[in-house]
Design an enzyme around this catalytic site. Structure first.
Site: not given
Ligand code: MG
Length: 411
Positions: A13, A108-109
């Site tokens: 993340d 983003d993960e």
């Molecule tokens: Mg993040």
């Protein structure tokens, strides 16, 4: 808690993603409290707050005005969603160097299934840490990582590692680790569930385990079942087996909260066209077509209406998406006597794009050139006449199109 499954799920993340990209683009922001999402007197909510801003109590989802009150010294930015998207694409490209077993969780993960690598790398924790550090280095952004037996636990491990660290949750430590967490640490425990549980005196995940499956079912239905298993570290979605093939995103949407509530039909349709355009272009970028088009309308009193329609043939075409969004919108607009606060267009029932059909050939060619020009000169380089009406409301940023208040990508 069984430990039959091995440590095999790596969750990564990016830390304070949007804010971190802004700092990378403008190093003078480094170390400052940065809030991405809009200006403090504007409506809408915080998309991302840097860790420096979080010290003031600012967090994502908070109204911008509230963030402005808490942190008058924060640097407020509207954001550059196209740039975030590019970083996100690079993030996923980097991950594919290590394994094809990737489940994206958001921009983003991601979850990486590493079970096929255990023979090659007997010390999986060190290898997982190396992945985290190399991706971090090549992307230029700080990343947190967690390694555990399943996705639920890996995500919780990452939470523990934030910001920037790496945490391995070994099977023998799960029971204690999980038991000590406050119930709201479990993904999916919202405000309402939390209230109900707190009234029952349940504060920690350990307390939650005292409730039977039957009791949880009667309190929360299916969600109760999830809570029962999650509190025991079991991921009802299964473990690494989900990684056999990458699940395509379930839906893609583009929505915007207006700076001021809108009533003017021309402007509303211009927004609808712009959102349809962004959605179509997002679909094409991902090589997807939508079999269902949805519309979301939120009125000034916050009532929200959604409508959707299935298509006989999945599409990624702006004109068709706009046409349907407009058909769904007109009856709602006709009946309402309130102005409109938010509009959104969603494509769902997504399928991998098919080969262009013969009679589609010419249209495809035009779309491909539009996409090409936009990739080179930015989204704002080509807009329809209808969309140009928006220039009365927003400044047109050549690289990023209209700087709209919020953009969301729902997986
Ligand atoms: Mg993040």
């Amino acid at each position: 808690m069984g430990s039959r499954q091995e440590l095999s799920v790596l969750h990564l993340d990016i830390d304070a993603f949007f804010a971190a990209v802004e700092v990378l683009m403008d190093p003078s922001l480094r170390g400052k409290p940065v809030v991405v999402g809009g200006l403090p007197w504007e409506r809408g909510v915080v998309s991302t707050a840097s860790y420096e801003a979080r010290k003031y109590g600012v967090h994502s989802g908070m109204p911008l005005r509230r963030a402005g009150e808490l942190c008058p010294n924060c640097v407020f930015l509207r954001g550059h969603f196209q740039v975030y998207r590019e970083f996100s694409e690079k993030f996923f490209r980097l991950l594919y160097r290590y394994t094809p077993h990737i489940l994206p969780a958001s921009l983003d993960e991601a979850y990486l299934g590493l079970s096929s690598l255990t023979l090659l790398y007997p010390d999986l924790p060190s290898y997982a840490r190396r992945i985290k550090e190399e991706v971090e280095r090549d992307l230029g952004l700080s990343i947190s990582g967690g390694l555990a037996r399943n996705r639920l636990l890996a995500k919780l491990a990452t939470e523990r590692a934030k910001p920037g660290e790496f945490f391995v949750l070994r099977p023998e430590d799960e029971e204690n680790f999980l038991g000590e967490l406050p119930i709201e640490a479990l993904p999916g425990i919202g405000h309402k569930t939390r209230e109900v549980l707190l009234r029952l005196g349940i504060k920690k995940v350990r307390d939650l385990r005292g409730l039977s499956l039957k009791a949880l079912r009667s309190l929360f239905g299916l969600h109760g079942e999830y809570l029962y298993y999650a509190s025991r570290g079991k991921d009802v979605r299964g473990g690494a087996c989900d990684f056999q093939s990458q699940a395509p995103p379930r839906s893609l949407s583009r929505e915007t909260t207006f700076l001021e509530d809108l009533w003017d039909l021309d402007l509303l349709l211009a927004h609808l066209s712009y959102l349809s355009d962004r959605l179509a272009s997002g679909l094409r970028e991902e090589g997807l077509k939508a079999g269902r088009i949805g519309l979301k309308v939120r009125f000034s009193d916050f009532t929200t209406i959604t409508r959707s329609r299935s298509l006989s043939r999945p599409t990624d075409e702006h004109s068709l998406i706009y046409e349907i969004a407009r058909e769904l919108f007109m009856p709602i607009y006709g009946k309402a006597d309130l102005s409109i606060r938010l509009l959104g267009v969603t494509g769902s029932d997504l399928r991998q794009g098919y080969e262009p059909e013969l009679f589609e050939g010419r249209k495809r060619g035009i779309q491909a050139s539009v996409d090409l020009i936009r990739r080179k000169f930015g989204f704002g380089a080509i807009l329809t006449a209808r969309e140009l009406k928006l220039s009365s409301l927003y400044s047109l940023d050549k690289a990023h199109g209209y700087v709209l208040k919020t953009a969301s990508l729902t997986r």
